[in-house]
Design a protein around this motif. Structure first.
Motif, short mmCIF file in Angstrom:
data_model
loop_
_atom_site.label_atom_id
_atom_site.label_comp_id
_atom_site.label_asym_id
_atom_site.label_seq_id
_atom_site.Cartn_x
_atom_site.Cartn_y
_atom_site.Cartn_z
N GLY A 293 88.35 94.35 99.06
CA GLY A 293 87.31 94.41 98.06
C GLY A 293 87.69 95.06 96.76
N CYS A 294 88.91 95.58 96.66
CA CYS A 294 89.33 96.23 95.41
C CYS A 294 89.74 95.16 94.39
CB CYS A 294 90.50 97.17 95.67
SG CYS A 294 91.15 97.95 94.17
N PRO A 295 89.24 95.22 93.15
CA PRO A 295 89.69 94.29 92.12
C PRO A 295 91.18 94.48 91.85
CG PRO A 295 87.65 95.39 91.47
CD PRO A 295 88.15 96.11 92.68
N ALA A 296 91.95 93.40 91.95
CA ALA A 296 93.41 93.50 91.85
C ALA A 296 93.84 94.08 90.51
CB ALA A 296 94.03 92.14 92.07
N GLY A 297 93.16 93.69 89.43
CA GLY A 297 93.54 94.18 88.12
C GLY A 297 93.32 95.67 87.95
N GLU A 298 92.34 96.23 88.66
CA GLU A 298 92.09 97.67 88.58
C GLU A 298 93.26 98.45 89.16
OE1 GLU A 298 89.50 99.10 86.95
OE2 GLU A 298 89.20 97.00 86.35
N MET A 299 93.87 97.93 90.22
CA MET A 299 95.05 98.58 90.79
C MET A 299 96.19 98.60 89.78
SD MET A 299 98.25 97.53 92.00
CE MET A 299 97.93 95.81 92.37
N VAL A 300 96.40 97.47 89.09
CA VAL A 300 97.47 97.38 88.09
C VAL A 300 97.23 98.39 86.97
CG1 VAL A 300 98.64 95.86 86.44
CG2 VAL A 300 97.89 94.95 88.64
N GLN A 313 105.02 104.19 79.38
CA GLN A 313 104.49 102.84 79.53
C GLN A 313 105.42 101.77 78.95
OE1 GLN A 313 103.17 105.25 77.76
NE2 GLN A 313 102.38 104.58 75.77
N GLN A 314 106.25 102.12 77.97
CA GLN A 314 107.14 101.14 77.36
C GLN A 314 108.28 100.72 78.30
OE1 GLN A 314 106.75 104.32 76.52
NE2 GLN A 314 108.46 105.13 75.31
N TYR A 315 108.44 101.46 79.39
CA TYR A 315 109.50 101.14 80.35
C TYR A 315 108.96 100.41 81.59
CZ TYR A 315 111.55 104.75 77.44
OH TYR A 315 111.99 105.49 76.35
N ASP A 316 107.67 100.11 81.57
CA ASP A 316 106.99 99.40 82.66
C ASP A 316 107.12 97.90 82.38
OD1 ASP A 316 105.31 98.53 84.67
OD2 ASP A 316 103.47 99.30 83.74
N VAL A 317 108.03 97.22 83.09
CA VAL A 317 108.44 95.87 82.65
C VAL A 317 107.67 94.72 83.28
CG1 VAL A 317 110.74 96.65 82.02
CG2 VAL A 317 110.33 95.85 84.35
N TYR A 318 106.97 94.94 84.41
CA TYR A 318 106.21 93.85 85.03
C TYR A 318 105.19 94.41 86.01
CZ TYR A 318 110.03 94.43 88.44
OH TYR A 318 110.95 94.94 89.33
N PRO A 319 104.25 93.56 86.48
CA PRO A 319 103.18 94.05 87.37
C PRO A 319 103.73 94.72 88.63
CG PRO A 319 102.62 91.89 86.54
CD PRO A 319 104.04 92.15 86.11
N PRO A 320 102.99 95.69 89.17
CA PRO A 320 103.52 96.56 90.23
C PRO A 320 103.28 96.09 91.66
CG PRO A 320 101.41 97.40 89.50
CD PRO A 320 101.69 96.18 88.67
N LEU A 321 102.94 94.82 91.87
CA LEU A 321 102.67 94.37 93.24
C LEU A 321 102.71 92.85 93.30
CD1 LEU A 321 100.25 95.71 95.82
CD2 LEU A 321 99.78 93.39 95.04
N HIS A 322 103.19 92.33 94.44
CA HIS A 322 103.14 90.89 94.69
C HIS A 322 102.97 90.64 96.18
CE1 HIS A 322 107.25 91.00 96.29
NE2 HIS A 322 107.63 91.65 95.21
N MET A 346 95.66 90.07 103.52
CA MET A 346 96.71 89.85 102.53
C MET A 346 97.87 90.79 102.83
SD MET A 346 94.85 89.53 98.81
CE MET A 346 93.96 88.06 98.32
N CYS A 347 99.09 90.29 102.70
CA CYS A 347 100.27 91.13 102.86
C CYS A 347 100.97 91.22 101.51
CB CYS A 347 101.20 90.56 103.92
SG CYS A 347 100.52 90.64 105.59
N VAL A 348 101.26 92.44 101.10
CA VAL A 348 101.76 92.67 99.75
C VAL A 348 102.94 93.62 99.75
CG1 VAL A 348 99.50 92.25 98.72
CG2 VAL A 348 100.13 94.58 99.37
N ASN A 349 103.69 93.57 98.65
CA ASN A 349 104.80 94.48 98.46
C ASN A 349 104.61 95.18 97.12
OD1 ASN A 349 107.13 94.47 100.44
ND2 ASN A 349 108.21 94.92 98.55
#
Length: 390
Positions: A293-300, A313-322, A346-349
């Motif tokens: 139930g958690c909005p995925a974008g809120e986690m990001v 933040q300038q060193y954060d190069v891509y989304p933190p989960l897939h 859902m299974c995530v990394n």
């Protein structure tokens, strides 16, 4: 001997769900393509993973599917798949040479005949693997449909693969166990004087000995090479104080778990320790959002806020989960604007990273199952290390 696997009954249930989708989408049949490298969809429907050759599962709207491969792998295909109807077609023979190879003892079926057989005279066929299949083979499939329509049907399988069964989760859990044991060996081997190749080889050997059917990759960088984001192990000698950026993707029964824990070989500096603590803090913040139930974008956004707090933040190069499953990276893959909800099953990394910072570059990767009340760790040894590191 590991006994966790996907049983025949579950494969049959998958085919039934696909056939219901074919009915719903007005498709007469589906072709699911796969080869040695893009194997996940073919593995999902047929439990077949080609070597050298190509393969496809032809699924009618009603009735039994047909698995087609090539002569060298025919016995192997019959050994591996749950399907009874296994055939050879010339288009799927050895992929690495331009010559047409003679197979005097082989029996071949016609690609066009198989497509006509499974479509039952229909004119609408869905293709899964549109972005993976070579142009010449795609054109032959399109010609075989005749005046009909060959359309991209990847979304059907993507939807089915999004929520994992308990059997799939068990396979990922076993892959995670093997990966964790291998990674412990990697950490043990990463001492000053060892080469990157030696450390990676030691880790892969342990995972293999524990039952891994494949190591999809081992990303490795030490010292300045951590800046590569991805890269393979080299003969570079690991030095005292080198940051280690190493990820290992372990495959079991087709399912892939990836682990990565950022650390320093030998003595770490205060600045390195501070840098790593930011990654660990971000991982702990993310952990609290991995629930049904958690909005995925809120986690990001929550992970990004940790980096902003430390002006990184300038060193954060891509989304933190897939997502993870039969592919090392699959849906879901949310960014900050993703408005869909994380769902149980859902299974995530995690893929929490900072690259290019003056004091280091690295990432964290650990596997989870989304559950109603929070995440279940698929890689508990990595989870424990991260908790201790905060």
């Amino acid at each position: 001997m590991n006994s966790v696997k996907i049983e025949k009954e579950e494969f049959q249930q998958r085919i039934e769900k696909i056939q219901h989708s074919l009915e719903r989408h007005g498709l007469d049949a589906m072709i699911v393509y796969g080869d040695e490298y893009r194997k996940e969809n073919l593995r999902y429907v047929a439990n077949f993973w080609p070597i050298f050759e190509r393969g496809a599962c032809f699924i009618p709207r009603k009735g039994a599917p047909i698995l087609a491969g090539a002569p060298e792998g025919e016995k192997y295909a019959r050994e591996m798949t749950w399907l009874e109807d296994v055939r050879n077609i010339k288009e799927f023979a050895c992929v690495s040479v331009p010559e047409e190879i003679e197979y005097p003892l082989a029996q071949f079926s016609s690609l066009s005949d198989i497509i006509r057989e499974v479509s039952g005279g229909g004119t609408k066929v869905g293709l899964v693997g549109y972005w993976d299949i070579p142009g010449p083979i795609y054109n032959r499939m399109k010609d075989a449909v005749g005046g009909g329509e060959l359309s991209d049907a990847s979304a059907i399988l993507a939807e089915l693969r999004l929520i994992k069964s308990e059997a799939e989760i068990a396979c990922l859990r076993e892959a995670g166990r093997q990966a964790c044991l291998g990674y412990e060996k990697l950490i043990e081997t990463c001492i000053p004087g060892t080469t990157e190749v030696q450390a990676a080889g030691a880790a892969e050997g342990v995972a293999r000995s524990e039952g891994a059917e494949d190591i999809n990759f081992t990303v490795f960088g030490s010292g300045k090479r951590c800046d590569t984001v991805i890269g393979r192990a080299t003969h570079k000698v690991i030095r005292d104080g080198d940051m280690i950026m190493a990820a290992m993707a372990v495959q079991y029964e087709g399912y892939v778990a990836t682990v990565e824990y950022p650390f320093v070989a030998g003595k770490e500096s205060d600045t390195q320790r501070d840098f790593l603590r930011v990654l660990f803090e971000a991982a702990e913040v993310q952990y609290g959002y991995l629930r049904n139930g958690c909005p995925a974008g809120e986690m990001v956004k929550a992970v990004s806020e940790v980096f902003k707090k430390y002006d990184m933040q300038q060193y954060d190069v891509y989304p933190p989960l897939h997502g993870i499953g039969l592919a090392e990276a699959e849906s879901p893959y949310p960014d900050k604007d993703a408005d869909y909800l994380l769902k149980s099953g859902m299974c995530v990394n995690s893929d929490i990273s900072l690259f290019g910072h003056p004091h280091g570059s690295n990432r964290i990767e650990e596997g989870f199952v989304i559950r109603d009340n929070g995440p279940e760790s698929l890689t508990p040894a990595i989870r424990e290390r991260i908790r201790k590191g905060v």
